[in-house]
Design a protein around this motif. Structure first.
Motif, short mmCIF file in Angstrom:
data_model
loop_
_atom_site.label_atom_id
_atom_site.label_comp_id
_atom_site.label_asym_id
_atom_site.label_seq_id
_atom_site.Cartn_x
_atom_site.Cartn_y
_atom_site.Cartn_z
N HIS A 15 110.43 -12.87 98.96
CA HIS A 15 109.76 -13.08 97.69
C HIS A 15 108.43 -12.33 97.67
CE1 HIS A 15 112.46 -16.06 95.90
NE2 HIS A 15 112.68 -16.44 97.13
N CYS A 22 108.38 -10.64 90.99
CA CYS A 22 109.36 -10.83 92.05
C CYS A 22 110.77 -10.63 91.51
CB CYS A 22 109.21 -12.24 92.64
SG CYS A 22 110.26 -12.54 94.07
N CYS A 24 113.34 -12.41 91.89
CA CYS A 24 114.06 -13.64 91.55
C CYS A 24 113.74 -14.10 90.14
CB CYS A 24 113.73 -14.75 92.55
SG CYS A 24 112.08 -15.43 92.39
N HIS A 44 109.06 -19.63 92.19
CA HIS A 44 110.16 -18.72 92.53
C HIS A 44 111.46 -19.50 92.63
CE1 HIS A 44 107.65 -15.16 93.70
NE2 HIS A 44 106.74 -16.12 93.68
ZN LIG Z 1 110.63 -14.82 94.16
#
Ligand SMILES: [Zn+2]
Length: 57
Positions: A15, A22, A24, A44
């Motif tokens: 991450h 990021c 994600c 996250h």
């Molecule tokens: Zn992340």
């Protein structure tokens, strides 16, 4: 302005906790701080499905 990162440890991916970009697709929320200023809480998401498994338990 301060930024706090909440991210799963030992995830399948690394991450990016230095920026809010990021892979994600983290959720960014403004949060009030004790001194009256605003900070950012960046949550996250784990990519291994761990969260979904925990919710179905
Ligand atoms: Zn992340």
């Amino acid at each position: 302005m301060s930024t706090y990162h909440v991210y799963p440890t030992r995830d399948l991916i690394e991450h990016d906790t230095e920026t809010d970009d990021c892979v994600c697709g983290p959720l960014t929320e403004p949060v009030p701080r004790d001194d009256g200023s605003m900070g950012w809480l960046i949550t996250h998401h784990s990519l291994d499905g761990r969260e979904k498994q925990e919710q179905n338990r």
